[in-house]
Design a protein around this motif. Structure first.
Motif, PDB file in Angstrom:
ATOM      1  N   GLY A 201      45.920  42.070  51.597  1.00  0.00           N
ATOM      2  CA  GLY A 201      45.720  41.621  53.012  1.00  0.00           C
ATOM      3  C   GLY A 201      44.861  40.421  53.401  1.00  0.00           C
ATOM      4  N   GLU A 202      44.625  39.559  52.623  1.00  0.00           N
ATOM      5  CA  GLU A 202      44.052  38.433  52.987  1.00  0.00           C
ATOM      6  C   GLU A 202      44.543  37.227  52.415  1.00  0.00           C
ATOM      7  OE1 GLU A 202      41.139  38.167  54.770  1.00  0.00           O
ATOM      8  OE2 GLU A 202      40.461  40.300  54.268  1.00  0.00           O
ATOM      9  N   THR A 203      44.760  35.882  53.137  1.00  0.00           N
ATOM     10  CA  THR A 203      45.316  34.900  52.628  1.00  0.00           C
ATOM     11  C   THR A 203      44.016  33.866  52.210  1.00  0.00           C
ATOM     12  OG1 THR A 203      46.915  34.854  54.271  1.00  0.00           O
ATOM     13  CG2 THR A 203      46.750  32.735  53.227  1.00  0.00           C
ATOM     14  N   LEU A 204      44.275  33.748  50.991  1.00  0.00           N
ATOM     15  CA  LEU A 204      43.463  32.661  50.155  1.00  0.00           C
ATOM     16  C   LEU A 204      43.947  31.315  49.893  1.00  0.00           C
ATOM     17  CD1 LEU A 204      42.385  35.652  49.665  1.00  0.00           C
ATOM     18  CD2 LEU A 204      41.431  34.919  47.474  1.00  0.00           C
ATOM     19  N   GLN A 205      42.898  30.066  50.106  1.00  0.00           N
ATOM     20  CA  GLN A 205      43.580  28.801  49.984  1.00  0.00           C
ATOM     21  C   GLN A 205      42.621  28.203  49.011  1.00  0.00           C
ATOM     22  OE1 GLN A 205      43.724  27.527  54.001  1.00  0.00           O
ATOM     23  NE2 GLN A 205      46.088  27.967  54.050  1.00  0.00           N
ATOM     24  N   ASN A 206      42.687  27.009  48.840  1.00  0.00           N
ATOM     25  CA  ASN A 206      42.043  26.244  47.799  1.00  0.00           C
ATOM     26  C   ASN A 206      40.556  26.492  47.716  1.00  0.00           C
ATOM     27  OD1 ASN A 206      44.454  24.882  47.726  1.00  0.00           O
ATOM     28  ND2 ASN A 206      43.627  22.788  47.991  1.00  0.00           N
ATOM     29  N   ARG A 207      40.084  27.176  46.588  1.00  0.00           N
ATOM     30  CA  ARG A 207      38.844  27.607  46.085  1.00  0.00           C
ATOM     31  C   ARG A 207      38.245  28.587  46.869  1.00  0.00           C
ATOM     32  NH1 ARG A 207      40.149  22.958  42.786  1.00  0.00           N
ATOM     33  NH2 ARG A 207      38.235  22.125  41.982  1.00  0.00           N
ATOM     34  N   ASP A 208      38.970  29.354  47.568  1.00  0.00           N
ATOM     35  CA  ASP A 208      38.678  30.634  48.046  1.00  0.00           C
ATOM     36  C   ASP A 208      38.604  31.494  46.934  1.00  0.00           C
ATOM     37  OD1 ASP A 208      38.667  29.729  50.556  1.00  0.00           O
ATOM     38  OD2 ASP A 208      40.693  30.589  51.333  1.00  0.00           O
ATOM     39  N   ALA A 209      37.947  32.710  47.215  1.00  0.00           N
ATOM     40  CA  ALA A 209      37.762  33.832  46.033  1.00  0.00           C
ATOM     41  C   ALA A 209      37.911  35.246  46.495  1.00  0.00           C
ATOM     42  CB  ALA A 209      36.762  33.592  45.002  1.00  0.00           C
ATOM     43  N   ILE A 210      38.235  36.162  45.816  1.00  0.00           N
ATOM     44  CA  ILE A 210      38.148  37.530  46.355  1.00  0.00           C
ATOM     45  C   ILE A 210      37.641  38.363  45.243  1.00  0.00           C
ATOM     46  CG2 ILE A 210      40.620  38.059  45.986  1.00  0.00           C
ATOM     47  CD1 ILE A 210      40.398  39.853  48.798  1.00  0.00           C
ATOM     48  N   GLY A 211      36.810  39.392  45.401  1.00  0.00           N
ATOM     49  CA  GLY A 211      36.470  40.420  44.423  1.00  0.00           C
ATOM     50  C   GLY A 211      37.198  41.700  44.750  1.00  0.00           C
ATOM     51  N   ILE A 212      37.620  42.312  43.725  1.00  0.00           N
ATOM     52  CA  ILE A 212      38.287  43.640  44.081  1.00  0.00           C
ATOM     53  C   ILE A 212      37.981  44.485  42.942  1.00  0.00           C
ATOM     54  CG2 ILE A 212      40.510  44.686  44.487  1.00  0.00           C
ATOM     55  CD1 ILE A 212      41.828  42.134  45.393  1.00  0.00           C
ATOM     56  N   SER A 213      38.017  45.810  43.419  1.00  0.00           N
ATOM     57  CA  SER A 213      37.508  46.987  42.578  1.00  0.00           C
ATOM     58  C   SER A 213      37.930  48.144  43.267  1.00  0.00           C
ATOM     59  CB  SER A 213      35.878  46.997  42.275  1.00  0.00           C
ATOM     60  OG  SER A 213      35.138  47.212  43.486  1.00  0.00           O
ATOM     61  N   GLY A 214      37.954  49.314  42.130  1.00  0.00           N
ATOM     62  CA  GLY A 214      38.557  50.476  42.619  1.00  0.00           C
ATOM     63  C   GLY A 214      40.278  50.460  42.925  1.00  0.00           C
ATOM     64  N   ALA A 215      41.019  49.530  42.358  1.00  0.00           N
ATOM     65  CA  ALA A 215      42.301  49.402  42.580  1.00  0.00           C
ATOM     66  C   ALA A 215      43.249  49.571  41.151  1.00  0.00           C
ATOM     67  CB  ALA A 215      42.907  48.133  43.246  1.00  0.00           C
ATOM     68  N   ASP A 216      44.154  50.272  41.238  1.00  0.00           N
ATOM     69  CA  ASP A 216      44.895  50.577  40.012  1.00  0.00           C
ATOM     70  C   ASP A 216      45.870  49.385  39.634  1.00  0.00           C
ATOM     71  OD1 ASP A 216      44.057  52.902  39.480  1.00  0.00           O
ATOM     72  OD2 ASP A 216      45.594  54.084  40.653  1.00  0.00           O
ATOM     73  N   THR A 217      46.343  48.713  40.730  1.00  0.00           N
ATOM     74  CA  THR A 217      47.139  47.428  40.771  1.00  0.00           C
ATOM     75  C   THR A 217      46.722  46.592  41.848  1.00  0.00           C
ATOM     76  OG1 THR A 217      48.922  48.241  41.917  1.00  0.00           O
ATOM     77  CG2 THR A 217      49.142  48.583  39.491  1.00  0.00           C
ATOM     78  N   ILE A 218      46.810  45.405  41.682  1.00  0.00           N
ATOM     79  CA  ILE A 218      46.316  44.339  42.434  1.00  0.00           C
ATOM     80  C   ILE A 218      47.743  43.194  42.724  1.00  0.00           C
ATOM     81  CG2 ILE A 218      44.997  42.414  43.334  1.00  0.00           C
ATOM     82  CD1 ILE A 218      42.747  43.434  41.593  1.00  0.00           C
ATOM     83  N   ASP A 219      48.274  43.367  43.921  1.00  0.00           N
ATOM     84  CA  ASP A 219      49.478  42.606  44.225  1.00  0.00           C
ATOM     85  C   ASP A 219      49.017  41.177  44.673  1.00  0.00           C
ATOM     86  OD1 ASP A 219      51.550  44.319  43.184  1.00  0.00           O
ATOM     87  OD2 ASP A 219      50.882  45.672  44.961  1.00  0.00           O
ATOM     88  N   ILE A 220      49.687  40.237  44.054  1.00  0.00           N
ATOM     89  CA  ILE A 220      49.537  39.056  44.611  1.00  0.00           C
ATOM     90  C   ILE A 220      50.784  38.300  45.019  1.00  0.00           C
ATOM     91  CG2 ILE A 220      48.790  36.367  44.104  1.00  0.00           C
ATOM     92  CD1 ILE A 220      46.970  37.986  41.810  1.00  0.00           C
TER      93      ILE A 220
END
Length: 236
Positions: A201-220
């Motif tokens: 649900g987030e838009t990431l651009q140059n040098r942005d980052a996101i940590g995700i846990s508790g997910a069976d799959t992560i769609d990009i």
């Protein structure tokens, strides 16, 4: 699913003249109690070293150190007797273990070197220091992640003393790709080296980052030409 978003412009910053460094997590003079680590991922520094400059001989112990040059080259020497140069496309790992001394130097007198310096807490303390280096052709497997660091001593990935995996990839706009945990109680830290993606649900651009846990799959979903680094680490 739990997520933590780290925008590029919220990172710590240090300008030492010869070294300009952005710190995703607390490091040296930058301290933020809310940004100490993501699981076993302790440091992610985005370093730029001026031509002909570098880090003098200094020591580390009980830390897994991964270096990924993004442009330029970096000359490495250490107390195990290794003397190597790493280039863009290479990945270097160093298990500091019981203790290692090393230096990193930009051998080019005209161009800066930009590299990611990443520290991961080790699974076992007090192991013998070790070094590894390998080149990976991301373009040859465009639009898919390539495993470059792994806790399993198999395949082309470099071995690391932690149940962690690093994957890199370059992607065309419109590409959809998934990340899936390889073990229980792990999370993914996705760092956008360049480009733009949509994830969780987030838009990431140059040098942005996101940590995700508790997910069976992560769609990009890739929006613009992108180079991505995905780091899977134990959360405890």
């Amino acid at each position: 699913m739990q997520k933590i978003l780290h925008r590029a412009n919220t990172r710590g910053y240090a300008d030492h003249g010869w070294l300009k460094s952005n710190h995703t997590f607390s490091f040296a003079g930058y301290h933020d109690a809310s940004r100490m680590n993501f699981g076993a991922l302790r440091v992610l520094n985005d370093d730029r070293v001026a031509p002909g400059m570098g880090f003098g001989m200094h020591g580390h112990s009980d830390m897994e150190i991964v270096s990924i040059p993004l442009s330029g080259s970096l000359a490495h020497k250490d107390s195990t007797g290794r003397s190597e140069t790493i280039l863009s496309g290479d990945v270097q790992i160093m298990s500091a273990g019981t203790g290692i001394m090393h230096s990193e130097f930009n051998p080019d007198n005209a161009k800066e070197v930009n590299f990611l310096q990443i520290w991961v807490l080790p699974e076992k303390r007090g192991i013998a220091p070790r070094y590894g280096q390998r080149s990976f052709d991301l373009e040859a497997k465009r639009n898919s992640f390539i495993k470059v660091v792994s806790w399993q001593e198999s395949g082309d990935a470099l071995w690391i003393n932690q149940r962690a995996e690093f994957s890199q990839g370059v992607f065309d706009p419109g590409t959809k790709v998934q990340l899936k945990p390889s073990a229980e109680n792990t999370g993914f830290y996705l760092f956008v080296i360049k480009g733009s993606v949509e994830v969780a649900g987030e838009t990431l651009q140059n040098r942005d980052a996101i940590g995700i846990s508790g997910a069976d799959t992560i769609d990009i979903t890739v929006k613009d030409d992108a180079r991505l680094l995905a780091i899977e680490v134990p959360l405890s």
